[in-house]
Design an enzyme around this catalytic site. Sequence first.
Site, PDB file in Angstrom:
ATOM      1  N   GLY A  29       0.827  -1.201   0.000  1.00 53.36           N
ATOM      2  CA  GLY A  29       0.000   0.000   0.000  1.00 53.36           C
ATOM      3  C   GLY A  29       0.856   1.243   0.000  1.00 53.36           C
ATOM      4  N   ASN A  30       0.275   2.368   0.351  1.00 54.92           N
ATOM      5  CA  ASN A  30       1.026   3.631   0.379  1.00 54.92           C
ATOM      6  C   ASN A  30       0.436   4.541   1.450  1.00 54.92           C
ATOM      7  OD1 ASN A  30      -1.076   5.446  -0.936  1.00 54.92           O
ATOM      8  ND2 ASN A  30      -0.877   3.821  -2.457  1.00 54.92           N
TER       9      ASN A  30
END
Length: 233
Positions: A29-30
Amino acid sequence: PARSDLSGLEVAVSAGGTREPIDPVRFVGNRSSGRQGVALALAAADRGADVTLVAAHVEDGVLAEVSRHPRVRIRRAGTVDELAAAMAEAAGVADVVVMAAAVSDYRAAEVSERKLSKEDAGGEEVTLRFVRTPDIVAGLADRRRPGQTVVAFAAETEDDADALVDRALRKAARKGVDLLVANRVGWTAGFGASENAVVIVSGAGDVLARAEGAKREVADSVWDAVLSARHPR
Ligand code: C5P
């Protein structure tokens, strides 16, 4: 009094960060909080637009206010493929498409059906193979309906302001979008923060505006730029 300069417009906005699975319990993810995209959706709705907000992963509480707005529908999307499908559907009826989501550029070449274990890896190192994801906004720009405005974002870690603008101009042209909103992100600013500083460029190669302040103010500047692009004078 509230402006209603976007009334009659149907807009689609994506927000938040995608999560690409590696196995049943892990993902890539980020740090996107979703705040800028949600601010864009809320600003548009407040200014009279009908909004579809396609929300990937966002921080807790970020959707609370926008989910109560009568002119906003929220669709959830976890992965790049889910986001692409939801945005393609929303774009089918939208006058303006804004891709503010932080989309994973790569995903696992193979998603394991079982949780990967240390025993499987069998040592002190493990290698995962990743492959490119499709560029959603470039695809939306390619299939743009007549009169539809397509807006991309770019989060850069570039320190030099001129270099950031150059990258933004190249990226806008490469993706074929009408407008691109570029901001500098780091470990503390941009992603997750409540303020933002952006430069807005056109796909045609012009620097249109700079905006700095609360994400809601930046959102209003983006909609101003969208209106100018749609109604040049
Ligand atoms: O190329 P870069 O990831 O910097 O571009 C950012 C812009 O492109 C954002 O608008 C983001 O939502 C969009 N994007 C996309 N699909 C991808 C990667 C980015 O639509 N696979």
